[in-house]
Scaffold this active site. Sequence first.
Site, short mmCIF file in Angstrom:
data_model
loop_
_atom_site.label_atom_id
_atom_site.label_comp_id
_atom_site.label_asym_id
_atom_site.label_seq_id
_atom_site.Cartn_x
_atom_site.Cartn_y
_atom_site.Cartn_z
N ARG A 145 42.70 46.19 -11.62
CA ARG A 145 41.90 46.40 -12.83
C ARG A 145 42.58 47.45 -13.70
NH1 ARG A 145 38.46 49.26 -8.83
NH2 ARG A 145 38.85 51.46 -9.21
N ALA A 183 30.42 43.21 -1.92
CA ALA A 183 29.40 42.52 -2.71
C ALA A 183 30.01 41.92 -3.96
CB ALA A 183 28.30 43.50 -3.10
N TYR A 230 31.09 34.81 -2.16
CA TYR A 230 31.50 33.44 -1.84
C TYR A 230 32.81 33.45 -1.08
CZ TYR A 230 33.18 28.68 -2.36
OH TYR A 230 33.66 27.42 -2.10
N GLY A 278 -6.49 -5.88 13.19
CA GLY A 278 -7.05 -7.11 13.75
C GLY A 278 -7.88 -6.76 14.98
N LYS A 295 31.91 28.35 2.93
CA LYS A 295 32.24 26.94 3.05
C LYS A 295 33.65 26.79 3.60
CE LYS A 295 34.57 24.49 0.69
NZ LYS A 295 35.39 23.94 -0.40
N ARG A 325 0.81 -1.23 0.00
CA ARG A 325 0.00 0.00 0.00
C ARG A 325 0.84 1.28 0.00
NH1 ARG A 325 -3.62 -1.71 4.97
NH2 ARG A 325 -1.94 -3.22 5.19
N GLY A 344 3.19 -14.43 5.46
CA GLY A 344 2.40 -13.90 6.56
C GLY A 344 3.22 -13.69 7.83
#
Length: 469
Positions: free
Chosen positions: A450, A390, A376, A137, A361, A15, A78
């Site tokens: 940069r 950010a 991250y 039963g 992590k 079932r 059974g």
Amino acid sequence: MALDIVIMAAGKGTRMRSSLPKVLHNLAGRSLLQHVLQNVAALGADRIVVVTGHGADAVEAAVAAPQVQFVRQMPQLGTGHAVQQAAPLLHDAGTTLILNGDVPLIEPATAAALVAACGGERLALLTVLLDDPSGYGRIVRGDPAGRSATEGGRVQGIVEHKDASPAQRLIREVYTGVMAAPTAALKRWLGALRNENVQGEYYLPDVVALAVADGVAVVTERATSETEVLGVNSPLQLADLERRYQRRQADALMEAGVRLADPARFDLRGTLDCGSDVEIDVNGVFEGRVVLGDGVRIGANCVIRNATIAAGALIQPFTHIDGEALGVQVGAGAQVGPFARLRPGAVLGDEVHIGNFVEVKNSTLGRGAKANHLAYLGDATVGARVNYGAGSITANYDGANKHRTVIGDDVHVGSNCVLVAPVTLGAGATIGGGSTISKDAPAGQLTVSRAKQLSLAGWKRPVKVPKST
Ligand code: UD1
Ligand code: CA
């Protein structure tokens, strides 16, 4: 006198309509069979025998332990046939406690009371009164004096729902699937079972009528609650039992002073230790081992697994924390989220701030460090009071190996930086936004990588060339 325990776990669980053996379905993060084993562990049995059959390899692998023995039932004819398979392992002088592997929440004290009621000489049945007894039963009572069930008539036998007459189906006292029997007599009765019933199976409950015929006393114990004896046969029953179990855990936490916004929207699939004045908003899911210090607040919709969160920390809504095997630690007064992700080995110092869409992590953050947006930090050692901008990330993986990033105290990392590990940023360094840092940055200086900004004065926007016709 020996005490042996037999747990039946060989059935398919048709079932459930699932390829997973029924007893391996989870309730609050543990399989049904694990619950049964845990609940009888304190009885100090001489033998614990689990009868497996359908999906036997998987079932045995899932609960293997030195104190557990397995016997296989092939094919499954059974519950009586299941216990027959275990019979050769049972000590004649003593009591055998038999449980269904799909009745997970049996209380240890109830099981102990049943064993005591048996006392190695009586057949003791655990029963319960159900408003809706269908599927179970039924306990058939009545005795030579003609007393009915309500008058305390003696137990005559158990009739399965499928074999019961309309009148018997009205009986609300049902067999819970748990019995304790004198072992030598049990073996005799098992040998006498017949399968002349609607399902063509050898029913264990038929031993009751055999005991009555033998003149052995049959006694009943009532379960303390419906919840401890409900069986799981379908996804619906599993979900119902899960809610009952969760409600029980929620009530226990609230009694200990934890403030749950809504006990119906709380899930604990493991252990949760809470200090005082802990507040948990709706839809919190706690897994494995979670520890919350005094005054910790957990916002709505957080999933937290294997983590320790120190006093006064605030976990904002929709935060996902999963410490797996390494664990996660959040320091006192820290703020995490909304929408933050803490992974194994994240260790946040006191007063650390981790904001939205930040993933951490295997990294340690010193006191008061902040990573507030879209960032991250992996395999990093971050000093105190660092401000991590950010969009910045540690590039910790070169495709083959992981490398560490070390960020000294008071460093400011601008927005959108890539820190190519292994790399060290000296204390007090400032990293200009948009930099890719692949060499160590000295302490106290501005490091920018940069290209310089330039403007072209005479530059014209391109225009569309008209099509010649
Ligand atoms: C069983 C009882 C019923 C009781 C109910 C309580 C029987 C015939 N009926 O019904 O009186 O009210 O439990 O929950 O026992 N199993 C085996 N081998 C088999 C068949 C079953 O090991 O050949 C195991 C199943 O894995 C399960 C347990 O026995 O863990 C009970 O079997 P299930 O088919 O669920 O019995 P129910 O119809 O619920
Ligand atoms: Ca069942």
